[in-house]
Design a protein around this motif. Structure first.
Motif, PDB file in Angstrom:
ATOM      1  N   UNK A  51       6.525  -7.792   3.055  1.00 52.55           N
ATOM      2  CA  UNK A  51       6.942  -8.198   1.713  1.00 52.55           C
ATOM      3  C   UNK A  51       5.745  -8.026   0.774  1.00 52.55           C
ATOM      4  N   UNK A  52       5.930  -7.449  -0.425  1.00 55.68           N
ATOM      5  CA  UNK A  52       4.812  -7.334  -1.366  1.00 55.68           C
ATOM      6  C   UNK A  52       4.208  -8.706  -1.662  1.00 55.68           C
ATOM      7  N   UNK A  53       2.905  -8.797  -1.559  1.00 59.62           N
ATOM      8  CA  UNK A  53       2.252 -10.078  -1.832  1.00 59.62           C
ATOM      9  C   UNK A  53       0.960 -10.226  -1.052  1.00 59.62           C
ATOM     10  N   UNK A  54       0.592 -11.469  -0.805  1.00 55.92           N
ATOM     11  CA  UNK A  54      -0.687 -11.769  -0.172  1.00 55.92           C
ATOM     12  C   UNK A  54      -1.683 -12.154  -1.241  1.00 55.92           C
ATOM     13  N   UNK A  55      -2.692 -11.333  -1.442  1.00 55.91           N
ATOM     14  CA  UNK A  55      -3.683 -11.583  -2.490  1.00 55.91           C
ATOM     15  C   UNK A  55      -3.170 -11.053  -3.837  1.00 55.91           C
ATOM     16  N   UNK A  56      -3.800 -11.525  -4.917  1.00 55.13           N
ATOM     17  CA  UNK A  56      -3.417 -11.055  -6.254  1.00 55.13           C
ATOM     18  C   UNK A  56      -3.642  -9.551  -6.420  1.00 55.13           C
ATOM     19  N   UNK A  57      -4.799  -9.004  -5.984  1.00 52.52           N
ATOM     20  CA  UNK A  57      -4.988  -7.552  -6.120  1.00 52.52           C
ATOM     21  C   UNK A  57      -3.949  -6.757  -5.336  1.00 52.52           C
ATOM     22  N   UNK A  58      -3.633  -7.212  -4.131  1.00 46.59           N
ATOM     23  CA  UNK A  58      -2.632  -6.504  -3.324  1.00 46.59           C
ATOM     24  C   UNK A  58      -1.268  -6.537  -4.007  1.00 46.59           C
ATOM     25  N   UNK A  59      -0.935  -7.674  -4.601  1.00 47.34           N
ATOM     26  CA  UNK A  59       0.352  -7.792  -5.286  1.00 47.34           C
ATOM     27  C   UNK A  59       0.444  -6.810  -6.446  1.00 47.34           C
ATOM     28  N   UNK A  60      -0.632  -6.671  -7.210  1.00 49.80           N
ATOM     29  CA  UNK A  60      -0.650  -5.714  -8.317  1.00 49.80           C
ATOM     30  C   UNK A  60      -0.536  -4.281  -7.810  1.00 49.80           C
ATOM     31  N   UNK A  61      -1.197  -3.993  -6.710  1.00 48.97           N
ATOM     32  CA  UNK A  61      -1.133  -2.648  -6.150  1.00 48.97           C
ATOM     33  C   UNK A  61       0.268  -2.337  -5.628  1.00 48.97           C
ATOM     34  N   UNK A  62       0.957  -3.346  -5.117  1.00 48.65           N
ATOM     35  CA  UNK A  62       2.350  -3.155  -4.730  1.00 48.65           C
ATOM     36  C   UNK A  62       3.213  -2.874  -5.961  1.00 48.65           C
TER      37      UNK A  62
ATOM     38  N   UNK B 252       0.540   1.796  -1.232  1.00 48.14           N
ATOM     39  CA  UNK B 252       0.934   0.926  -0.126  1.00 48.14           C
ATOM     40  C   UNK B 252      -0.261   0.650   0.792  1.00 48.14           C
ATOM     41  N   UNK B 253      -0.988   1.709   1.115  1.00 49.50           N
ATOM     42  CA  UNK B 253      -2.122   1.569   2.030  1.00 49.50           C
ATOM     43  C   UNK B 253      -3.228   0.721   1.415  1.00 49.50           C
ATOM     44  N   UNK B 254      -3.567   0.950   0.142  1.00 51.86           N
ATOM     45  CA  UNK B 254      -4.678   0.167  -0.402  1.00 51.86           C
ATOM     46  C   UNK B 254      -4.252  -1.262  -0.767  1.00 51.86           C
ATOM     47  N   UNK B 255      -2.950  -1.494  -0.949  1.00 53.47           N
ATOM     48  CA  UNK B 255      -2.488  -2.879  -1.094  1.00 53.47           C
ATOM     49  C   UNK B 255      -2.761  -3.628   0.202  1.00 53.47           C
ATOM     50  N   UNK B 256      -2.441  -3.008   1.322  1.00 57.43           N
ATOM     51  CA  UNK B 256      -2.755  -3.605   2.628  1.00 57.43           C
ATOM     52  C   UNK B 256      -4.269  -3.714   2.820  1.00 57.43           C
ATOM     53  N   UNK B 257      -4.989  -2.703   2.341  1.00 59.53           N
ATOM     54  CA  UNK B 257      -6.446  -2.704   2.470  1.00 59.53           C
ATOM     55  C   UNK B 257      -7.066  -3.896   1.744  1.00 59.53           C
ATOM     56  N   UNK B 258      -6.557  -4.193   0.545  1.00 59.42           N
ATOM     57  CA  UNK B 258      -7.088  -5.323  -0.213  1.00 59.42           C
ATOM     58  C   UNK B 258      -6.853  -6.625   0.532  1.00 59.42           C
TER      59      UNK B 258
ATOM     60  N   UNK C 144      -6.532  -6.983   3.697  1.00 62.04           N
ATOM     61  CA  UNK C 144      -7.391  -6.945   4.883  1.00 62.04           C
ATOM     62  C   UNK C 144      -8.835  -7.296   4.531  1.00 62.04           C
ATOM     63  N   UNK C 145      -9.341  -6.715   3.456  1.00 60.62           N
ATOM     64  CA  UNK C 145     -10.733  -6.967   3.069  1.00 60.62           C
ATOM     65  C   UNK C 145     -10.937  -8.404   2.584  1.00 60.62           C
ATOM     66  N   UNK C 146      -9.883  -8.997   2.051  1.00 58.95           N
ATOM     67  CA  UNK C 146      -9.970 -10.376   1.558  1.00 58.95           C
ATOM     68  C   UNK C 146      -9.542 -11.395   2.610  1.00 58.95           C
ATOM     69  N   UNK C 147      -9.305 -10.906   3.826  1.00 52.78           N
ATOM     70  CA  UNK C 147      -8.880 -11.772   4.938  1.00 52.78           C
ATOM     71  C   UNK C 147      -7.589 -12.532   4.622  1.00 52.78           C
ATOM     72  N   UNK C 148      -6.687 -11.834   3.964  1.00 54.21           N
ATOM     73  CA  UNK C 148      -5.372 -12.378   3.662  1.00 54.21           C
ATOM     74  C   UNK C 148      -4.349 -11.576   4.450  1.00 54.21           C
ATOM     75  N   UNK C 149      -3.496 -12.248   5.189  1.00 54.57           N
ATOM     76  CA  UNK C 149      -2.510 -11.540   5.995  1.00 54.57           C
ATOM     77  C   UNK C 149      -1.398 -10.959   5.127  1.00 54.57           C
ATOM     78  N   UNK C 150      -0.934  -9.771   5.505  1.00 52.52           N
ATOM     79  CA  UNK C 150       0.260  -9.231   4.863  1.00 52.52           C
ATOM     80  C   UNK C 150       1.432 -10.169   5.139  1.00 52.52           C
TER      81      UNK C 150
END
Length: 201
Positions: A109-120, A161-167, A169-175
């Protein structure tokens, strides 16, 4: 400099080559969608902290503008800007970042960290651009279009999609996994099994 021309006051606009279209035409709507996407990407970049990604995504903004340029002409009045090498560049980035990520088995599901959400959000807006391009190519099949633009936009959604997951991952936030998803990504399942096997050896 005059910021208004009044030439579009009757709901029409002129594209490359001097062709005049209603602003509701699918071609105008399509390259307008690239502008919407670029605006969202710019907002996303303004909130990122990762310098490597910032420079990379700003380069992508140049490409997205080029996509709009190529969509704004119907018979290649000018040399197309989006070429196969830009797609290959995106593919190299996707492959590079995929190595950094944990294996993916289920839909997320799109979400997790704020940067990842924006990238989604950038990803879903990219998909909207893609749908417009497909419609344009189908409806205007007698006109010459740069097919590389469609390929680039398709690959760009994968990149986001990949860099949303990357963000995350780097922020230690689970997808955020879709709770009703069964394991669907075979590559991720096989990768996990190989990692488990290596850990036992």
């Amino acid at each position: 400099m005059n910021y208004y021309t009044r030439t579009g006051d009757q709901g029409q606009t002129r594209i490359i080559g001097g062709h005049v279209y209603d602003k509701s035409h699918i071609r105008i709507s399509t390259y307008g969608k690239t502008d919407s996407l670029n605006s969202l990407i710019g907002y996303t970049v303004s909130l990122l902290q990762e310098e490597d990604l910032i420079q990379e995504i700003q380069e992508i903004q140049q490409d997205v503008f080029d996509c709009g340029n190529d969509l704004a002409q119907i018979n290649q009045e000018r040399e197309y800007k989006v070429k196969a090498d830009r797609i290959e560049w995106l593919e190299r980035l996707i492959d590079q970042y995929a190595e950094e990520l944990p294996a993916l088995e289920r839909f997320i599901i799109p979400g997790g960290s704020a940067p990842a959400s924006l990238l989604h959000m950038c990803r879903t807006e990219t998909r909207e651009v893609e749908r417009h391009i497909v419609q344009l190519f189908h409806e205007q099949d007698s006109e010459i279009n740069n097919e590389q633009v469609l390929k680039y936009i398709n690959r760009l959604s994968d990149y986001f999609f990949v860099i949303a997951r990357l963000m995350n991952h780097r922020l230690n936030v689970e997808d955020v996994q879709y709770r009703n998803s069964k394991p669907v990504f075979r590559q991720g399942i096989l990768r996990n099994k190989m990692q488990a096997k290596k850990s036992k050896e």
